[in-house]
Design an enzyme around this catalytic site. Structure first.
Site, PDB file in Angstrom:
ATOM      1  N   LYS A  54      -1.578  -1.296  -3.992  1.00  0.00           N
ATOM      2  CA  LYS A  54      -2.660  -0.316  -4.101  1.00  0.00           C
ATOM      3  C   LYS A  54      -2.054   1.131  -4.032  1.00  0.00           C
ATOM      4  CE  LYS A  54      -6.196   1.616  -0.997  1.00  0.00           C
ATOM      5  NZ  LYS A  54      -6.947   1.683   0.265  1.00  0.00           N
ATOM      6  N   TYR A  96       1.301  -1.180   0.021  1.00  0.00           N
ATOM      7  CA  TYR A  96      -0.146  -0.173   0.119  1.00  0.00           C
ATOM      8  C   TYR A  96       0.757   1.063  -0.132  1.00  0.00           C
ATOM      9  CZ  TYR A  96      -3.707   3.054   1.786  1.00  0.00           C
ATOM     10  OH  TYR A  96      -4.674   4.032   1.927  1.00  0.00           O
TER      11      TYR A  96
END
Length: 305
Positions: A166, A138
């Site tokens: 992400k 992320y």
């Protein structure tokens, strides 16, 4: 276990909201209702205990319990991604190991925040966690204060357990990664339609799906530029304050959850609520998660825990 290929097929993943009881405990019955609505809408997976799900406000017992509960109830219907990352590598390793022991399909791993480290430290942090099982990395510099650049991400992508990124760094970066064969999920809801349909992103990890799952899923599966523009003001309102302040408020306004807020999160101001109420009023009742037409939250009903 799911194969890496199967995990990467998940286009729409909801960073699911964690609801609470009046006494401040995680409300599993309401949580199940929220997830069931996501399943009915066609969402492919959920992130449990992410930023939206307030994993940062849970102790690890609550956090891992909710991951285990999600696996028990929904692993046959959804991809279960446990947010077991931490700025403390030892804690992240322990939580990720426990998460996989309970049956989660993949983890979500953040880079160390506040106690930032060197590029070499980042690579070692993520390598240790990737060794445990499939993981999404992320990248959200607005929260961590540190950008995970391609120089860091590209070598990590060679690990057998690297699912993808992400990415909150914009669609140009997503397109560049996808050209390299690095799978990306947009972390910006208002950019996700174009990320998927114009920049070849694998999918999105979304906050907005908590509120309008069917509408959002439809946008992600079929190019609809005009409809996307119509819904963008609502998506942007959901980020008028740092997430998850607005989604917490919106779901309380539609009576999907009780107006119980774990501090430091509090409801949006009356002016902000009025803006959201007007935006939500443009939608059909069945398009919103919740049993009521959106209304302002009565201050007397708000519980802080």
């Amino acid at each position: 276990m799911r194969s890496m290929e199967k995990i990467r097929q998940a286009r729409v993943i909801t960073a699911i909201k964690t609801p609470y009881t009046q006494s401040g405990e995680v409300c599993l019955s309401t949580f199940d209702k929220l997830v069931e609505r996501q399943i009915a809408a066609g969402v492919d997976g959920i992130v449990v205990g992410g930023t939206t799900g307030e994993g940062q406000l849970m102790n690890w017992e609550e956090h891992l319990m909710l991951i285990a509960h999600s696996v028990s109830q929904f692993a046959d219907k959804l991809l279960i991604v446990g947010n077991t990352g931490s700025n403390n590598t030892r804690e992240a390793i322990k939580a990720t190991t426990y998460g996989f022991a309970t049956g989660m399909h993949a983890s979500l791993q953040i880079n160390p925040y506040y106690g930032r480290t060197s590029e070499a430290g980042l690579k070692e942090h993520f390598s240790r966690l990737l060794d445990i099982g499939p993981a999404f990395i992320y990248n959200v510099p607005g929260r961590t204060g540190q950008d995970l650049t391609p120089d860091i991400m590209t070598p990590l992508a060679e690990h057998k357990n690297f699912v993808g990124v992400k990415e909150c760094g914009g669609n140009e970066r997503i397109a560049a990664y996808e050209r390299q064969g690095i799978a990306c999920w947009s972390g910006n809801d208002d950019e996700a339609h174009d990320a998927i349909h114009e920049f070849d992103a694998h999918g999105v990890i979304s906050v907005t799906t908590n509120l309008i799952p069917e509408l959002f899923c439809d946008l992600m599966r079929t190019p609809q530029p005009q409809r996307n523009e119509e819904l963008k003001p609502l998506m942007q309102w959901l980020f008028c304050e740092p997430n998850p302040v607005a989604i917490n408020t919106a779901l309380a306004m539609t009576a999907a959850v009780k107006p119980v807020f774990r501090l430091p999160y509090v409801p949006l101001s009356e002016q902000q609520q009025a803006q959201g109420q007007a935006l939500m009023a443009q939608l059909q009742r069945g398009e919103l998660v919740g049993d009521a037409q959106p209304r302002m939250i009565d201050k007397q009903d708000v519980v802080y825990i």
